[in-house]
Design a protein around this motif. Structure first.
Motif, PDB file in Angstrom:
ATOM      1  N   ALA A 290      44.936  37.292  49.017  1.00 34.55           N
ATOM      2  CA  ALA A 290      44.387  38.329  48.139  1.00 34.55           C
ATOM      3  C   ALA A 290      45.508  39.227  47.634  1.00 34.55           C
ATOM      4  N   ALA A 291      45.542  39.447  46.334  1.00 31.18           N
ATOM      5  CA  ALA A 291      46.585  40.279  45.737  1.00 31.18           C
ATOM      6  C   ALA A 291      46.093  41.696  45.452  1.00 31.18           C
ATOM      7  N   PHE A 292      44.782  41.899  45.497  1.00 33.49           N
ATOM      8  CA  PHE A 292      44.192  43.208  45.194  1.00 33.49           C
ATOM      9  C   PHE A 292      43.199  43.577  46.289  1.00 33.49           C
ATOM     10  N   ASN A 293      42.988  44.859  46.467  1.00 29.33           N
ATOM     11  CA  ASN A 293      41.868  45.305  47.291  1.00 29.33           C
ATOM     12  C   ASN A 293      40.564  44.912  46.596  1.00 29.33           C
ATOM     13  N   ARG A 294      39.565  44.538  47.398  1.00 27.46           N
ATOM     14  CA  ARG A 294      38.203  44.295  46.911  1.00 27.46           C
ATOM     15  C   ARG A 294      38.063  43.085  45.983  1.00 27.46           C
ATOM     16  N   VAL A 295      39.057  42.214  45.912  1.00 33.43           N
ATOM     17  CA  VAL A 295      38.961  40.992  45.104  1.00 33.43           C
ATOM     18  C   VAL A 295      39.459  39.821  45.949  1.00 33.43           C
ATOM     19  N   LEU A 296      38.640  38.768  46.048  1.00 33.34           N
ATOM     20  CA  LEU A 296      38.973  37.620  46.887  1.00 33.34           C
ATOM     21  C   LEU A 296      38.709  36.324  46.131  1.00 33.34           C
ATOM     22  N   GLN A 297      39.642  35.377  46.214  1.00 34.22           N
ATOM     23  CA  GLN A 297      39.459  34.053  45.608  1.00 34.22           C
ATOM     24  C   GLN A 297      38.813  33.106  46.616  1.00 34.22           C
ATOM     25  N   VAL A 298      37.857  32.283  46.147  1.00 28.10           N
ATOM     26  CA  VAL A 298      37.279  31.221  46.965  1.00 28.10           C
ATOM     27  C   VAL A 298      37.203  29.942  46.126  1.00 28.10           C
ATOM     28  N   GLY A 299      37.002  28.814  46.803  1.00 28.36           N
ATOM     29  CA  GLY A 299      36.889  27.539  46.106  1.00 28.36           C
ATOM     30  C   GLY A 299      38.202  27.134  45.463  1.00 28.36           C
ATOM     31  N   ASP A 300      38.117  26.450  44.320  1.00 26.96           N
ATOM     32  CA  ASP A 300      39.316  25.962  43.637  1.00 26.96           C
ATOM     33  C   ASP A 300      40.244  27.101  43.233  1.00 26.96           C
ATOM     34  N   ALA A 301      39.689  28.272  42.945  1.00 28.54           N
ATOM     35  CA  ALA A 301      40.532  29.417  42.581  1.00 28.54           C
ATOM     36  C   ALA A 301      41.472  29.804  43.712  1.00 28.54           C
ATOM     37  N   SER A 302      41.041  29.580  44.956  1.00 27.89           N
ATOM     38  CA  SER A 302      41.872  29.949  46.112  1.00 27.89           C
ATOM     39  C   SER A 302      42.900  28.885  46.463  1.00 27.89           C
ATOM     40  N   GLY A 303      42.757  27.670  45.898  1.00 28.29           N
ATOM     41  CA  GLY A 303      43.670  26.585  46.238  1.00 28.29           C
ATOM     42  C   GLY A 303      43.402  25.994  47.613  1.00 28.29           C
TER      43      GLY A 303
ATOM     44  N   THR B 220      57.016  30.117  29.595  1.00 22.08           N
ATOM     45  CA  THR B 220      56.081  30.713  30.545  1.00 22.08           C
ATOM     46  C   THR B 220      55.536  31.995  29.953  1.00 22.08           C
ATOM     47  N   ARG B 221      54.266  32.011  29.670  1.00 25.19           N
ATOM     48  CA  ARG B 221      53.653  33.163  29.023  1.00 25.19           C
ATOM     49  C   ARG B 221      52.942  34.027  30.052  1.00 25.19           C
ATOM     50  N   GLN B 222      53.222  35.305  30.026  1.00 26.27           N
ATOM     51  CA  GLN B 222      52.597  36.245  30.948  1.00 26.27           C
ATOM     52  C   GLN B 222      51.173  36.529  30.473  1.00 26.27           C
ATOM     53  N   PRO B 223      50.169  36.170  31.267  1.00 30.89           N
ATOM     54  CA  PRO B 223      48.790  36.429  30.843  1.00 30.89           C
ATOM     55  C   PRO B 223      48.466  37.912  30.879  1.00 30.89           C
ATOM     56  N   GLY B 224      47.439  38.291  30.151  1.00 31.00           N
ATOM     57  CA  GLY B 224      47.012  39.688  30.160  1.00 31.00           C
ATOM     58  C   GLY B 224      46.369  40.050  31.489  1.00 31.00           C
ATOM     59  N   ASP B 225      46.382  41.345  31.811  1.00 34.23           N
ATOM     60  CA  ASP B 225      45.819  41.806  33.075  1.00 34.23           C
ATOM     61  C   ASP B 225      44.299  41.867  32.982  1.00 34.23           C
ATOM     62  N   VAL B 226      43.653  41.239  33.938  1.00 35.27           N
ATOM     63  CA  VAL B 226      42.201  41.289  34.055  1.00 35.27           C
ATOM     64  C   VAL B 226      41.803  42.308  35.114  1.00 35.27           C
ATOM     65  N   VAL B 227      42.581  42.381  36.203  1.00 29.67           N
ATOM     66  CA  VAL B 227      42.308  43.313  37.292  1.00 29.67           C
ATOM     67  C   VAL B 227      43.213  44.528  37.138  1.00 29.67           C
ATOM     68  N   LEU B 228      42.612  45.706  37.161  1.00 24.09           N
ATOM     69  CA  LEU B 228      43.365  46.945  37.023  1.00 24.09           C
ATOM     70  C   LEU B 228      43.069  47.845  38.225  1.00 24.09           C
ATOM     71  N   ASP B 229      44.123  48.341  38.885  1.00 25.63           N
ATOM     72  CA  ASP B 229      43.996  49.196  40.065  1.00 25.63           C
ATOM     73  C   ASP B 229      43.975  50.668  39.666  1.00 25.63           C
ATOM     74  N   PHE B 230      43.065  51.432  40.257  1.00 19.53           N
ATOM     75  CA  PHE B 230      43.004  52.873  40.015  1.00 19.53           C
ATOM     76  C   PHE B 230      42.916  53.593  41.361  1.00 19.53           C
ATOM     77  N   SER B 231      43.671  54.640  41.507  1.00 16.88           N
ATOM     78  CA  SER B 231      43.555  55.456  42.715  1.00 16.88           C
ATOM     79  C   SER B 231      42.382  56.415  42.562  1.00 16.88           C
ATOM     80  N   GLY B 232      41.798  56.792  43.671  1.00 13.82           N
ATOM     81  CA  GLY B 232      40.676  57.717  43.635  1.00 13.82           C
ATOM     82  C   GLY B 232      39.348  57.004  43.755  1.00 13.82           C
ATOM     83  N   SER B 233      38.306  57.790  43.811  1.00 11.41           N
ATOM     84  CA  SER B 233      36.951  57.285  44.018  1.00 11.41           C
ATOM     85  C   SER B 233      36.263  57.026  42.686  1.00 11.41           C
ATOM     86  N   LEU B 234      35.392  56.030  42.661  1.00  8.31           N
ATOM     87  CA  LEU B 234      34.620  55.742  41.452  1.00  8.31           C
ATOM     88  C   LEU B 234      33.716  56.912  41.098  1.00  8.31           C
TER      89      LEU B 234
END
Length: 580
Positions: free
Chosen positions: A381-394, A80-94
């Motif tokens: 949803a595992a992150f704020n502001r990111v949502l899976q739909v379709g086949d990605a959501s299962g 089982t290989r741990q994939p690299g992180d695509v989504v990164l969480d940051f505190s604070g305002s953009l």
């Protein structure tokens, strides 16, 4: 005098032996350089491949088949290989971050993955949101048709993103009646079930025109590199370095979405549907379809026992053109057969199934796909502001392969909920997870996939799965359309399920012990929990929703959003959204 000939003779024998060894080495070397060409490779390399597209089943070349088989081998690997992180969480305002904000294009919603994502994107932009689509390839539909029922297509009309005229323009084939067949047992015929062949190429072209006419922007040829989530916005960095920002990012990148891989930490799927098939020319009397046809017995492929199922329907490219799928359900573990091995079986078995010689057919396309499913679906949803739909959501059924039908069914619910989440700024992971809630009817479908998966067990008859399906379909047919039709469209409802199980136990009580051996006690116990919850959700939607709904308007905006999502979960999770 006498010694020399003997020594010379031995030298000649040794030299001849060396020559033979060198010749064998050269032959082995040539064999390693030019391995045996499979029948699949010969057939596929003789086909002119055009119109390849993104999305499941959008590629047809032999090289792509080999790459997909390598991916399948990696999935089955014990590592089982741990994939690299695509989504990164940051505190604070953009706005506090120096990212050349003024250079960024900003959106209300960015949809990553256009094949199914364009339907969600168009529904959202029609509600007044600013929406963009990111697609790593050209955004176009595949040549191979989607087969679907008209009822499901009308869901897109009701949402307002298509007209009935558009549906007629995209419909390439219509066929009736439709068979559920069981080899050596009998056939059950139905009307208007998965009886339309829709051109994804035409349908998605129509959607692109509608989307862009409403002001939508499409970024084609750009993959997703990173997603940076801040308190007030999400930033999407593309593989070409371009940067976009949005209130919400929708992941519609399908079964192998890198974001889903990160959320699931490289976890193996709980089940996989392997699909191979062709679109071929040369069929006569090509007017009916097979919704499902079950082979009479299981078959050994290597060390794996498989139960093959079939689906076939006329293709819209010509009166003698027909699409035929062969599929099977397996577990993701080492030693499973590859798609190319299944295709080798397909060439042997398809002619007998369709009653035609392979030599009489012109193979237009070879079709193949891997469809993984997870028991803990839909994916919250595992992150704020990111949502899976379709086949990605299962959200698709673990028994079916491909999520266009489920996307159409859930589009009204999803687009309304996403619009309310964006306009109300309810974009934390909890609020977004309410859009992908637990659905007991989807979870209870796992029993059917387990029942349709062959087991290496000598105590289970090789014809058991075929017999079990025939008995179930006979019982559903005797109970009428209100039981059979929802099931054939991947909708499980409590009342019809109870009636079917009761009918099976009354008419064929002797099959019950074999069911326990086939699906195992642990699976049945897990399923019984979902069965009880299916009944509970049916009760809540039928009796509690009419009491609760009038009072929702008096709640705060946030509570109103949450309660609407709960009511939808009860309705869709019990299958009561389905109307005949």
């Amino acid at each position: 005098m006498s010694i020399l000939p003997v020594q010379f003779g031995r030298s000649m024998v040794f030299h001849h032996h060396q020559q033979q060894q060198q010749l064998m080495r050269r032959r082995r070397g040539r064999m390693s350089i030019t391995p045996r060409v499979s029948r699949t490779q010969k057939i596929m390399e003789n086909i002119s491949v055009t119109g390849e597209a993104g999305g499941a089943g959008g590629s047809y070349s032999y090289n792509t088949l080999k790459r997909l088989d390598q991916l399948w081998s990696n999935i089955c690997s014990s590592d089982t290989r741990q994939p690299g992180d695509v989504v990164l969480d940051f505190s604070g305002s953009l706005s506090d971050v120096d990212m050349e904000n003024n250079m960024m294009s900003t959106f209300d919603v960015l949809v990553c993955g256009g094949t199914l994502g364009i339907f969600v994107a168009t529904a959202l932009i029609s509600k007044g949101l600013k929406v963009g689509i990111v697609e790593r390839n050209l955004l176009k539909g595949r040549e191979q048709e989607w087969n679907i029922s008209r009822k499901e297509l009308l869901e897109l009309v009701q949402v307002g993103i298509l007209s009935e005229y558009d549906i007629e323009q995209a419909t390439m084939a219509k066929f009736n009646p439709n068979r559920c067949g069981f080899e050596g047992k009998g056939d059950i015929w139905v009307e208007d079930i998965l009886n339309l062949g829709i051109s994804p190429a035409k349908l998605i072209d129509l959607m692109k025109i509608r989307f862009t006419s409403l002001g939508g922007i499409i970024f084609e040829g750009h993959g997703v590199d990173r997603i940076f989530v801040y308190d007030d916005r999400a930033v999407l960095k593309l593989t070409n370095g371009k940067v976009l920002s949005s209130h919400l990012i929708i992941d519609a990148m399908g079964n192998f979405s890198p974001v889903v891989q990160q959320i699931r930490s490289g976890k193996k799927p709980d089940g996989v549907c392997l699909v191979v098939g062709t679109c071929a020319r040369g069929f006569k009397d090509n007017i009916t379809s097979d919704v499902i046809f079950s082979s009479s017995s299981t078959k050994m492929v290597g060390d794996t026992k498989l139960q093959y199922f079939w689906e076939a329907f006329p293709a819209g490219s010509g009166s003698k053109d027909r699409t035929t799928y062969m599929f099977t359900y397996v577990e993701a573990k080492p030693g499973q057969p590859k798609l190319e091995e299944l295709l080798e079986d397909y060439w042997d078995l398809m002619p007998a199934y369709q009653g035609i010689n392979l030599e009489e057919l012109e193979i237009l396309r070879v079709i193949y796909g891997i469809f993984p499913t997870f028991r803990d679906s839909p994916l919250p949803a595992a992150f704020n502001r990111v949502l899976q739909v379709g086949d990605a959501s299962g959200i698709q059924s673990p028994v079916s392969f491909g999520g266009f039908g489920s996307m159409a069914r859930h589009l009204s619910r999803l687009s309304t909920g996403i619009h309310e989440a964006v306009t109300g700024n309810f974009l934390d992971s909890y609020s977004l997870s309410l859009l992908n809630p637990y659905m007991p009817n989807l979870s209870s479908s796992w029993l059917f996939q387990r029942a349709m998966s062959a087991k290496l067990d000598d105590n289970i008859s090789s014809s058991f799965i075929n017999e079990l399906l025939y008995i179930n379909f006979q019982c559903m047919q005797s109970l009428g359309d209100t039981v059979l039709r929802p099931f054939l469209q991947d909708v499980i409802q409590f009342g019809p399920l109870v009636r079917t199980l009761g009918s099976v136990m009354i008419t064929s009580p002797g099959i019950i012990p074999s069911i326990f051996r086939q699906v195992r006690l642990s699976v049945l116990l897990d399923w019984s929990v979902h069965f009880v919850m299916l009944g509970y959700y049916t009760f809540l939607s039928s009796f509690m929703e009419p009491i609760i709904r009038p009072g929702i308007k008096f709640l705060s905006e946030k509570k109103r959003y949450e309660w609407k999502r709960h009511l939808e979960a009860w309705k869709y999770g019990s299958g009561l959204d389905y109307k005949q």
